[in-house]
Design a protein around this motif. Structure first.
Motif, mmCIF file in Angstrom:
data_model
loop_
_atom_site.group_PDB
_atom_site.id
_atom_site.type_symbol
_atom_site.label_atom_id
_atom_site.label_comp_id
_atom_site.label_asym_id
_atom_site.label_seq_id
_atom_site.Cartn_x
_atom_site.Cartn_y
_atom_site.Cartn_z
ATOM 1 N N THR A 119 0.804 -1.224 0.000
ATOM 2 C CA THR A 119 0.000 0.000 0.000
ATOM 3 C C THR A 119 0.840 1.279 0.000
ATOM 4 O O THR A 119 1.807 1.414 -0.742
ATOM 5 C CB THR A 119 -0.984 0.002 1.196
ATOM 6 O OG1 THR A 119 -0.263 0.053 2.430
ATOM 7 C CG2 THR A 119 -1.868 -1.206 1.166
ATOM 8 N N PRO A 171 2.810 2.820 2.580
ATOM 9 C CA PRO A 171 4.193 2.786 3.074
ATOM 10 C C PRO A 171 5.158 2.114 2.093
ATOM 11 O O PRO A 171 6.281 2.593 1.887
ATOM 12 C CB PRO A 171 4.090 1.998 4.384
ATOM 13 C CG PRO A 171 2.673 2.138 4.808
ATOM 14 C CD PRO A 171 1.884 2.186 3.540
ATOM 15 N N THR A 230 -5.098 0.081 0.098
ATOM 16 C CA THR A 230 -5.805 -0.119 1.350
ATOM 17 C C THR A 230 -7.279 -0.435 1.057
ATOM 18 O O THR A 230 -7.892 0.228 0.219
ATOM 19 C CB THR A 230 -5.713 1.145 2.210
ATOM 20 O OG1 THR A 230 -4.340 1.464 2.410
ATOM 21 C CG2 THR A 230 -6.354 0.919 3.565
ATOM 22 N N ILE A 236 -4.651 -0.599 10.988
ATOM 23 C CA ILE A 236 -3.871 0.233 10.060
ATOM 24 C C ILE A 236 -4.627 0.549 8.780
ATOM 25 O O ILE A 236 -4.255 1.481 8.048
ATOM 26 C CB ILE A 236 -2.527 -0.451 9.695
ATOM 27 C CG1 ILE A 236 -2.773 -1.817 9.056
ATOM 28 C CG2 ILE A 236 -1.625 -0.556 10.904
ATOM 29 C CD1 ILE A 236 -1.501 -2.438 8.488
ATOM 30 N N HIS A 237 -5.670 -0.199 8.474
ATOM 31 C CA HIS A 237 -6.376 0.003 7.207
ATOM 32 C C HIS A 237 -7.061 1.361 7.125
ATOM 33 O O HIS A 237 -7.361 1.831 6.026
ATOM 34 C CB HIS A 237 -7.396 -1.118 6.985
ATOM 35 C CG HIS A 237 -6.769 -2.431 6.683
ATOM 36 N ND1 HIS A 237 -7.449 -3.636 6.812
ATOM 37 C CD2 HIS A 237 -5.521 -2.761 6.269
ATOM 38 C CE1 HIS A 237 -6.649 -4.625 6.487
ATOM 39 N NE2 HIS A 237 -5.467 -4.124 6.156
ATOM 40 N N ARG A 275 -5.721 4.260 8.812
ATOM 41 C CA ARG A 275 -4.722 5.321 8.810
ATOM 42 C C ARG A 275 -3.732 5.216 7.649
ATOM 43 O O ARG A 275 -3.005 6.169 7.353
ATOM 44 C CB ARG A 275 -3.939 5.331 10.139
ATOM 45 C CG ARG A 275 -4.814 5.625 11.360
ATOM 46 C CD ARG A 275 -5.731 6.827 11.177
ATOM 47 N NE ARG A 275 -5.029 8.065 10.989
ATOM 48 C CZ ARG A 275 -4.775 8.959 11.952
ATOM 49 N NH1 ARG A 275 -5.181 8.717 13.197
ATOM 50 N NH2 ARG A 275 -4.146 10.069 11.685
ATOM 51 N N GLN A 276 -3.703 4.090 6.959
ATOM 52 C CA GLN A 276 -2.825 3.966 5.791
ATOM 53 C C GLN A 276 -3.474 4.478 4.510
ATOM 54 O O GLN A 276 -2.794 4.635 3.504
ATOM 55 C CB GLN A 276 -2.408 2.503 5.576
ATOM 56 C CG GLN A 276 -1.275 2.046 6.464
ATOM 57 C CD GLN A 276 -0.841 0.631 6.135
ATOM 58 O OE1 GLN A 276 -1.487 -0.069 5.364
ATOM 59 N NE2 GLN A 276 0.256 0.189 6.737
ATOM 60 N N GLU A 277 -4.750 4.707 4.547
ATOM 61 C CA GLU A 277 -5.435 5.081 3.312
ATOM 62 C C GLU A 277 -5.144 6.534 2.952
ATOM 63 O O GLU A 277 -5.092 7.411 3.821
ATOM 64 C CB GLU A 277 -6.944 4.881 3.459
ATOM 65 C CG GLU A 277 -7.694 5.049 2.148
ATOM 66 C CD GLU A 277 -9.142 4.602 2.245
ATOM 67 O OE1 GLU A 277 -9.765 4.419 1.178
ATOM 68 O OE2 GLU A 277 -9.650 4.419 3.366
ATOM 69 N N GLN A 319 -3.414 7.510 -3.812
ATOM 70 C CA GLN A 319 -2.150 6.800 -3.579
ATOM 71 C C GLN A 319 -1.183 6.954 -4.747
ATOM 72 O O GLN A 319 0.019 7.098 -4.563
ATOM 73 C CB GLN A 319 -2.436 5.320 -3.311
ATOM 74 C CG GLN A 319 -1.226 4.512 -2.912
ATOM 75 C CD GLN A 319 -1.606 3.113 -2.463
ATOM 76 O OE1 GLN A 319 -2.418 2.945 -1.552
ATOM 77 N NE2 GLN A 319 -1.027 2.103 -3.100
#
Length: 581
Positions: free
Chosen positions: A88, A90, A116, A131-132, A134-136, A140
């Motif tokens: 994703t 990171p 994500t 984390i799904h 806050r990673q979005e 992207q």
């Protein structure tokens, strides 16, 4: 290999995706740093893991920069693009440096990132872990968009064939470069019954042939020039072009200067005059730039003859992807050198056969250039002789020792940056050396060497890197991968305990500045130097520290014995002269 236009039974979107990739017929390795988004792909790969030994092989690489560098190195020696799988947002961020390098080198890499999950429980594969959320990100692809040719987020499994075909064709069409595809977990987890595999042709767009009328003008200028000069930097990324450049130089007895990013022109050829472009360009009445982005720094014509004519042959001779670029040309010619040069040579041959110019002029010029070539070679030999016994070890002597152990099967991945390796070792075999990508994101060399060894398993692969470059490469990740998959290659660290490029840049701007007078360049000191050999040893490598110049030849032989006979990776940590010493 899956037949094109076949309907293949699959159970999920991930299996459909892999079926499309298999149908490309070129992706052998999936350099992967997996995450929570890749569960369906992991399951799909596990289902076929032992069915076909020639199937796509996942290679675990615990850092994304290293993974992209491995795909880059593999392409260098095979001309086949490989796939990199990252996690994703990171993972994409960590891969960006490698993608910048690939873009600047026109290397096609298929960068695949999970996206994500979009839904929150409504679909299988939706958000399920903390984390799904806050990673979005909102977009992207925007992270890499400036440095890829194309990016796309899959929105349905129904158009997978078109998406994969488009990704491959865009990456492989000139100017080549990386592409980026994101796959939401919901579509990977979607249940399917079948997928239709790549019904269309996979041929990329045809290469760019230069305008014949422009090549006629080029031929006239070169034939009638009194002092022509050919300059190249990355023509050798297409090894087949090297022979055509040699033929051109010999037809008109033109001296050739190169920035040795690749093997562009044999360094033992009598028409080769080195790497110092301006030294020779200031006398030229015709300059022929072939596959050069930056002929010299900064862009200036006041150092040249007032009547000089400049020709620039390149896929994009205006370099429209570079925001500011001030190298003017009188005749910019759009075309791929590997197909334009043979046509140009044919035009020149026909004109010479018709008596367009006296061959005696060419013969006299060749004698003079040959003499210059021999003077250059003697000067280099004298410099190496002077450096031979110096301690700490002079990088010139280290480069000479590496050159002495090279053979016809050696491939060098050169990220020694300021150590003049490519000027010292014999570069006579196209495809035998690849240097730091033009964008200069450090950390490329060791990963690229691993990829090159996978692509050319019979070759002896050497990564020559500075100590800064080595630390950038995520060395534990690289050595781990080499140990896990038994990839034998040699890393040689030019360890001068400093950022020499930064020191040189500061000196150039402020030759009489405080930093130079006090010999204190803040932010450039890399001492105390880590024991790099221990990092390699922790991953099963043969590794040694070398401090005595007289011990270098034997140390290199022992390391290469480990690589060739024991089939394991090796590293030499060579303590070199500090630029401030």
């Amino acid at each position: 290999m899956i037949e094109k236009d076949a309907t293949v039974p699959v159970a999920t979107g991930a299996e459909a995706f892999l079926a499309q990739v298999r149908a490309l017929g070129v992706v052998r390795y999936l350099f992967a740093n997996t995450g929570t988004d890749h569960g369906p792909i992991i399951e799909a790969l596990a289902k076929t893991a032992k069915e076909d030994p020639t199937d796509i092989q996942p290679i675990v690489v615990p850092h994304e920069l290293s993974a992209v560098s491995m795909a880059h190195g593999y392409y260098n020696v095979t001309q086949k693009p490989q796939m990199v799988l990252v996690h994703t947002l990171p993972g994409t961020a960590n891969a960006l440096g490698g993608i910048i390098n690939a873009q600047s080198s026109n290397v096609p890499v298929l960068l695949l990132a999970g996206r994500t999950p979009i839904t929150e429980g409504e679909l299988r594969g939706g958000k399920s872990q903390n984390i799904h959320w806050r990673q979005e990100s909102r977009d992207q692809g925007s992270i890499v968009r400036e440095f890829v040719k194309w990016d796309y987020e899959l929105r349905t499994n129904q158009n997978l064939p078109a998406v994969i075909e488009r990704a491959y064709k865009i990456a492989m069409s000139e100017p080549r470069g990386p592409v980026y595809l994101t796959l939401p977990r919901e579509w990977l987890a979607e249940e399917l019954e079948s997928t239709r595999v790549l019904p269309g042709s996979l041929e990329p767009a045809t290469k760019i042939q230069a305008d014949p009328a422009a090549l006629e003008k080029v031929a006239e200028l070169l034939i009638h020039a009194e002092n022509p000069l050919v300059v190249t930097k990355y023509l050798g990324r297409n090894p087949e072009a090297v022979e055509s450049l040699v033929e051109l130089a010999e037809l008109i007895s033109a001296p050739v200067v190169q920035t040795p990013s690749y093997v562009n022109f044999p360094t033992d050829h009598p028409l080769y005059v080195g790497t110092q472009t301006l030294k020779h360009a200031k006398h030229a009445d015709v300059l022929f730039f072939v596959d050069v982005d930056v002929p010299w720094e900064p862009p200036r014509r006041d150092a040249l003859r007032a009547d000089v004519k400049i020709i620039h042959l390149e896929r994009d001779p205006l370099f429209t992807a570079i925001p500011g670029w001030g190298f003017r040309a009188d005749l910019p010619v759009t075309g791929c050198s590997e197909i334009a040069l043979p046509v140009l040579n044919s035009i020149i041959k026909a004109k010479l056969a018709a008596g367009a110019e006296s061959t005696s002029k060419f013969e006299e010029r060749r004698k003079k250039i040959t003499a210059d070539h021999h003077v250059m070679a003697r000067e280099l030999e004298a410099n190496i002789a002077a450096a031979k016994g110096q301690k700490p070890i002079n990088p010139l002597w280290l480069s000479k020792c590496i050159g002495d152990v090279m053979d016809d099967k050696t491939i060098i991945l050169n990220e020694s940056v300021t150590s003049r390796l490519a000027e010292v070792v014999p570069l006579n075999r196209p495809g035998g050396q690849f240097s730091t990508p033009p964008a200069g994101h450090l950390g490329w060399g060791v990963g690229a060497a691993i990829g090159a060894k996978l692509g050319a398993p019979q070759a002896t692969v050497i990564a020559a890197v500075g100590d800064g470059s080595y630390m950038f490469c995520a060395p534990t990740a690289c050595h781990f991968t080499a140990q896990k998959y038994r990839i034998p290659f040699l890393t040689v660290v030019y360890n001068n305990q400093a950022w020499n490029a930064a020191i040189a840049a500061a000196r150039g701007l402020y030759p009489d500045g405080v930093a130079q007078k006090t010999r204190n360049f803040p932010g450039t000191d890399l001492s105390p130097s880590p024991q790099f050999e221990l990092t390699a040893q922790a991953c099963g490598a043969y590794a040694a520290r070398v401090e005595e110049p007289a011990e270098l030849p034997d140390a290199l032989q022992r390391a290469l014995t480990a690589v060739k006979k024991e089939r394991r990776q090796a590293l030499l940590n060579v303590i070199c002269k500090n630029p401030l010493a």
